[in-house]
Design an enzyme around this catalytic site. Structure first.
Site, mmCIF file in Angstrom:
data_model
loop_
_atom_site.group_PDB
_atom_site.id
_atom_site.type_symbol
_atom_site.label_atom_id
_atom_site.label_comp_id
_atom_site.label_asym_id
_atom_site.label_seq_id
_atom_site.Cartn_x
_atom_site.Cartn_y
_atom_site.Cartn_z
ATOM 1 N N LYS A 185 -26.030 -31.342 36.922
ATOM 2 C CA LYS A 185 -25.332 -31.609 35.660
ATOM 3 C C LYS A 185 -23.905 -31.074 35.726
ATOM 4 C CE LYS A 185 -29.336 -31.308 32.562
ATOM 5 N NZ LYS A 185 -29.263 -32.693 32.055
ATOM 6 N N ARG B 72 -39.883 -36.253 32.748
ATOM 7 C CA ARG B 72 -40.915 -37.295 32.842
ATOM 8 C C ARG B 72 -41.797 -37.094 34.073
ATOM 9 N NH1 ARG B 72 -36.290 -41.783 32.689
ATOM 10 N NH2 ARG B 72 -35.503 -40.140 31.334
HETATM 11 N N1 BES Z 1 -33.234 -32.026 29.665
HETATM 12 C C1 BES Z 1 -32.510 -33.233 29.768
HETATM 13 C C2 BES Z 1 -32.308 -33.947 28.434
HETATM 14 C C3 BES Z 1 -31.484 -33.225 27.392
HETATM 15 C C4 BES Z 1 -30.136 -33.469 27.269
HETATM 16 C C5 BES Z 1 -32.083 -32.355 26.510
HETATM 17 C C6 BES Z 1 -29.379 -32.830 26.306
HETATM 18 C C7 BES Z 1 -31.333 -31.729 25.530
HETATM 19 C C8 BES Z 1 -29.979 -31.959 25.438
HETATM 20 C C9 BES Z 1 -33.235 -34.190 30.714
HETATM 21 O O1 BES Z 1 -33.965 -33.592 31.731
HETATM 22 C C10 BES Z 1 -32.199 -35.036 31.352
HETATM 23 O O2 BES Z 1 -31.420 -34.515 32.102
HETATM 24 N N2 BES Z 1 -32.209 -36.330 31.040
HETATM 25 C C11 BES Z 1 -31.275 -37.239 31.579
HETATM 26 C C12 BES Z 1 -32.009 -38.488 31.976
HETATM 27 C C13 BES Z 1 -31.203 -39.438 32.804
HETATM 28 C C14 BES Z 1 -30.895 -38.844 34.166
HETATM 29 C C15 BES Z 1 -31.981 -40.718 32.964
HETATM 30 C C16 BES Z 1 -30.232 -37.519 30.503
HETATM 31 O O3 BES Z 1 -30.585 -37.550 29.320
HETATM 32 O O4 BES Z 1 -29.058 -37.680 30.856
HETATM 33 MN MN MN Z 2 -32.792 -33.189 33.428
#
Ligand code: BES
Ligand code: MN
Ligand code: ZN
Length: 497
Positions: free
Chosen positions: A271, A345
Site C-alpha cells: 500500500k 477474501r
Molecule cells: N483492508 C483493505 C480494505 C480497506 C481499505 C479497509 C480502507 C479499510 C479502509 C483490503 O485488504 C484491501 O486492501 N482491499 C483492496 C482490494 C483491491 C486490491 C481489490 C482495496 O480496497 O483497495
Molecule cells: Mn489489503
C-alpha cells in the site's frame, strides 16, 4: 462508571430533554418552575430549537441544588426513538465527563414512541457508551484531560423495569468495548497470537475456545489463509469460539466469521504510505465477532453461536506470497493471487469453508473490512450488506436500524461473479478491471458458501472506525465497535429459544 437508577437524584449536573420547537418535556418543565423560569429564559436567549444534540447550558441557576443544567434536544418528538434517547444521554456525558463534575443526573421522559422504562434503559446505555476512552498508552494526561465523572444517576419514578433492562444491556456495552479495544490496540501489541490469547480469556465466561495453529491449518488444507500468513514472522491462527446456550444443545449454530488482519501492509502489492497506520484496524470484523460472543456469553443468551476469526498479519517478507501464486483452499478450489492486498477474501475463503465443514451451521454471517470501495459507495454511515437469503438480509437490516448500526444492501449476480474467472485457476482474487470492488469481494467470498447455506457478508471497511473529529456521542473514539450491537440483536430476535 457507576450507573444507578433512583427516584430523586442529586448531583453536580442535571440533564433534561427538549424536543423540536424548543419544547421542554416534563422533567425540564419542573426544573423551569423550580428556577423561576430561568431555564426557558436561557433557552430563548440562545436560539435553542430542540434539534438533536442541540444544548442549552445553564450555570448555577437559583432555586435548585444543581450547579449546571443541560437542556439537550432530541429532534422531532414523533421521530425520537430509543437511539435518540441514547444520543441524548451520550451528549450529556460528553459534556460532563472531564468537566470537573463527579455526578450527573439524567431525567429522561417518555416520548410518543418510547415508554418511560425504555427511555430509562436507553439513557443508561447511551451514558455508558459515551464514557468509552482508549487511554492505555497516554501516560502524561493532564488532570483536566482525565475523566472526573464517576457516577450517573438516572432519575425517574418506578425505575425497576428500566433498571432490569439496563442490567441486561450492560453485557452489550462490554461486548462493544471489547471490540473497540481490540481495534484500537497498536499492531505491535495486538498480532495474531496475542489476539488469540485475548480470546482465550472468554473461557472464563463459559465460551469454548479452540485455537488452530499453522500445523493444524496445514493439515486442513487452508492454503489461502496460510498463503497470506506466510509473509510475516508472526504466525497466523484461526480461533473458534463456541457458545452453546440453547436448550436444544444439538440445534445447528449460527456461524459468525470475522476477518482478522492485525495489520495490512498490502503484502508485496504494498500500500502507499499515507494513512497506512489505519490498517491496524483491519481486524475489525474479528473484533465485532469477538465482541458479540462476549455480549451473548455475558447475558447467557439461549442460542447456539460459533464465532470464527482468521488472524493473520499481511506483510511483505522474503517468504511472502507473490502476485501470480496459485493457492489451494480447504474447499479444494484454487485461487490465482493477482494482488496480495486483496488478502481479506483469501483468509475468509478458508474460514467460511471451515465454519460450514466443521459446524454445519444454520446460517453464516461474515464481517470484514474488505474493500476501500465500500467507503467510496457508502461512506462511514452504512456497512455494505450482501446476502443470498431474503429473510436473513431483512433481519440484518432491521437489527442494524434498531441498534444504530446501519447497513445498505448491494447486489450479487452471475455477471459480477464472472469477473473473477481466470484461465489459470478456479478463480482470481481481483477482477480484471477496477469496477464494483465491494461486490467483486462479496462474490469471491460467496464461492466458498455451500449451496443451501443462508449467508450474509457485511463489508465494514467504512464503519469499523471513523475519521475524527469523533462527533458521535455514542462512539467517542476512532474505533466504533460496529457490528456487536447488530449481531447481538439479530441473535436475540432470530436465533434464540
Ligand atoms: N483492508 C483493505 C480494505 C480497506 C481499505 C479497509 C480502507 C479499510 C479502509 C483490503 O485488504 C484491501 O486492501 N482491499 C483492496 C482490494 C483491491 C486490491 C481489490 C482495496 O480496497 O483497495
Ligand atoms: Mn489489503
Ligand atoms: Zn485488508
Amino acid at each position: 462508571m457507576d450507573i444507578r437508577f433512583v427516584t430523586a437524584g442529586g448531583g453536580d449536573v442535571v440533564a433534561v430533554m427538549a424536543t423540536e420547537g424548543g419544547e421542554l418535556l416534563e422533567a425540564g418543565k419542573a426544573l423551569d418552575a423550580a428556577t423561576n423560569g430561568r431555564i426557558s429564559k436561557a433557552a430563548k436567549a440562545t436560539n435553542f430549537k430542540g434539534g438533536a444534540g442541540q444544548v442549552v447550558d445553564v450555570l448555577a441557576p437559583e432555586g435548585v441544588d444543581f450547579a449546571r443544567v443541560l437542556v439537550i434536544g432530541l429532534g422531532k418528538p414523533d421521530a425520537a426513538d430509543g437511539m435518540a434517547v441514547e444520543r441524548w444521554a451520550g451528549h450529556a456525558v460528553k459534556r460532563t465527563l472531564t468537566s470537573g463534575a463527579e455526578k450527573l443526573v439524567l431525567q429522561p421522559d417518555a416520548l410518543p414512541a418510547v415508554t418511560k422504562a425504555e427511555a430509562g434503559a436507553h439513557a443508561a446505555m447511551g451514558a455508558r457508551l459515551a464514557t468509552y476512552r482508549f487511554d492505555t498508552y497516554r501516560t502524561k494526561l493532564k488532570p483536566d484531560q482525565k475523566p472526573t465523572l464517576t457516577a450517573v444517576e438516572i432519575s425517574m419514578d418506578g425505575p425497576a423495569a428500566a433498571r432490569a433492562r439496563a442490567e441486561q444491556d450492560e453485557a452489550i456495552v462490554e461486548g462493544v468495548f471489547f471490540a473497540r479495544d481490540l481495534v484500537s490496540e497498536p499492531p505491535n501489541v495486538l498480532y495474531p497470537q496475542s489476539f488469540a490469547e485475548r480470546l482465550r480469556d472468554l473461557e472464563t465466561l463459559g465460551v469454548e475456545v479452540d485455537v488452530l495453529d499453522t500445523a493444524q491449518m496445514e493439515k486442513l488444507g487452508m492454503g489461502a489463509l496460510l498463503g497470506v500468513a506466510q509473509g510475516s514472522a508472526r504466525p497466523g491462527f484461526l480461533v473458534a469460539m463456541r457458545w452453546n446456550g440453547s436448550s436444544q444443545k444439538k440445534a445447528k449454530p449460527l456461524a459468525l466469521v470475522g476477518k482478522g488482519v492485525t495489520f495490512d501492509t498490502g503484502g508485496i502489492s504494498i500500500k502507499p504510505p499515507g494513512g497506512m497506520d489505519e490498517m491496524k484496524g483491519d481486524m475489525g470484523g474479528a473484533a465485532a465477532v469477538a465482541g458479540a460472543m462476549k455480549a451473548i456469553a455475558l447475558r447467557k443468551a439461549k442460542a447456539n453461536v460459533v464465532g470464527i476469526v482468521a488472524l493473520v498479519e499481511n506483510m511483505p517478507g522474503s517468504n511472502a506470497q507473490r502476485p501470480g501464486d496459485i493457492v489451494t483452499t480447504m474447499s479444494g478450489q484454487t485461487i490465482e493471487v493477482l494482488n496480495t492486498d486483496a488478502e481479506g477474501r483469501l483468509i475468509l475463503a478458508d474460514a467460511v469453508w471451515y465454519a460450514q465443514d466443521k459446524y454445519d451451521p444454520a446460517a453464516v454471517i461474515d464481517l470484514a473490512t474488505l474493500t476501500g470501495a465500500v467507503i467510496v459507495a457508502l461512506g462511514h454511515e452504512n456497512a455494505g450488506l450482501f446476502s443470498n437469503d431474503e429473510d436473513l438480509a431483512q433481519a440484518i437490516i432491521a437489527a442494524g436500524t434498531a441498534e444504530g448500526e446501519a447497513v445498505w444492501r448491494l447486489p450479487l449476480s452471475a455477471a459480477y461473479d464472472k469477473l473473477i474467472d481466470t484461465p489459470n485457476a478456479d478463480m482470481k482474487n481481483i477482477a480484471g478491471k477496477p469496477v464494483a470492488g465491494s461486490i467483486v469481494g462479496a462474490q469471491f467470498v460467496k464461492r466458498f458458501v455451500k449451496d443451501g447455506t443462508p449467508w450474509a457478508h457485511l463489508d465494514i471497511a467504512g464503519t469499523a472506525w471513523k475519521p475524527g473529529p469523533y462527533e458521535d456521542p455514542l462512539s467517542p473514539a476512532w474505533a466504533t465497535g460496529y457490528g456487536v450491537r447488530l449481531l447481538n440483536r439479530l441473535i436475540a430476535s432470530r436465533f434464540e429459544d
